[in-house]
Write a protein that holds these residues in place. Structure first.
Motif, PDB file in Angstrom:
ATOM      1  N   LYS A  30       1.094  -1.109  -0.640  1.00 44.86           N
ATOM      2  CA  LYS A  30       0.027  -0.264   0.052  1.00 44.86           C
ATOM      3  C   LYS A  30       0.907   1.416  -0.105  1.00 44.86           C
ATOM      4  O   LYS A  30       1.999   1.454   1.023  1.00 44.86           O
ATOM      5  CB  LYS A  30      -0.882  -0.006   1.692  1.00 44.86           C
ATOM      6  N   ARG A  31       0.843   2.810  -1.326  1.00 45.42           N
ATOM      7  CA  ARG A  31       1.146   3.451  -0.880  1.00 45.42           C
ATOM      8  C   ARG A  31       1.311   4.361   0.284  1.00 45.42           C
ATOM      9  O   ARG A  31       0.021   4.457   0.543  1.00 45.42           O
ATOM     10  CB  ARG A  31       1.088   3.912  -1.831  1.00 45.42           C
ATOM     11  N   THR A  32       2.472   4.500   0.711  1.00 47.00           N
ATOM     12  CA  THR A  32       1.600   5.695   2.271  1.00 47.00           C
ATOM     13  C   THR A  32       2.715   6.801   1.670  1.00 47.00           C
ATOM     14  O   THR A  32       4.588   6.426   1.598  1.00 47.00           O
ATOM     15  CB  THR A  32       1.826   4.661   3.383  1.00 47.00           C
ATOM     16  N   THR A  33       2.700   8.300   2.821  1.00 46.82           N
ATOM     17  CA  THR A  33       3.843   9.100   2.562  1.00 46.82           C
ATOM     18  C   THR A  33       4.928   8.889   3.259  1.00 46.82           C
ATOM     19  O   THR A  33       4.774   8.100   4.087  1.00 46.82           O
ATOM     20  CB  THR A  33       3.626  10.244   2.850  1.00 46.82           C
ATOM     21  N   PRO A  88       7.518   9.029   5.862  1.00 49.82           N
ATOM     22  CA  PRO A  88       7.380   9.710   7.561  1.00 49.82           C
ATOM     23  C   PRO A  88       8.289  10.373   7.252  1.00 49.82           C
ATOM     24  O   PRO A  88       9.115  10.537   6.556  1.00 49.82           O
ATOM     25  CB  PRO A  88       7.721   8.487   8.303  1.00 49.82           C
ATOM     26  N   ASN A 142       9.529   1.948   2.684  1.00 47.96           N
ATOM     27  CA  ASN A 142       9.930   3.346   3.251  1.00 47.96           C
ATOM     28  C   ASN A 142      10.770   4.002   4.308  1.00 47.96           C
ATOM     29  O   ASN A 142      10.435   4.068   5.313  1.00 47.96           O
ATOM     30  CB  ASN A 142       8.333   4.083   3.557  1.00 47.96           C
TER      31      ASN A 142
END
Length: 88
Positions: free
Chosen positions: A2-5, A7, A53
């Motif tokens: 899942k694409r997340t920003t 941190p 990430n």
């Protein structure tokens, strides 16, 4: 994955590790010399290709290098970094 920003603590760590400069062209991104230069946090191995990430997979690029160098979709980085990932 899942694409997340990315941190904020990772961005801060990458910024200091890369000394506020683009890792490909060495342009100053600190805002001290030129306010127009924008920092771009780039995944060396894209999330779509199972990148993370994580500080070891994020690099600091200027806008021009991020748009120009990453166009082909390949994992491109400076030779300053130890290679942690296999590039396809």
């Amino acid at each position: 994955m899942k694409r997340t920003t990315i941190p904020s603590w990772v961005k801060r760590a990458v910024y200091f590790r890369d000394r506020g400069r683009c890792v490909l062209c060495d342009k100053d991104l600190s805002g001290t010399l030129n306010l127009d230069n924008q920092e771009n946090y780039d995944h060396i191995v894209p999330l779509a290709k199972h990148g993370l990430n994580d500080v070891s997979n994020v690099q600091l690029l200027c806008k021009e290098c991020n748009q120009k160098e990453k166009r082909a979709g390949n994992a491109i980085t400076s030779n300053r970094y130890q290679s942690w990932y296999l590039y396809d």
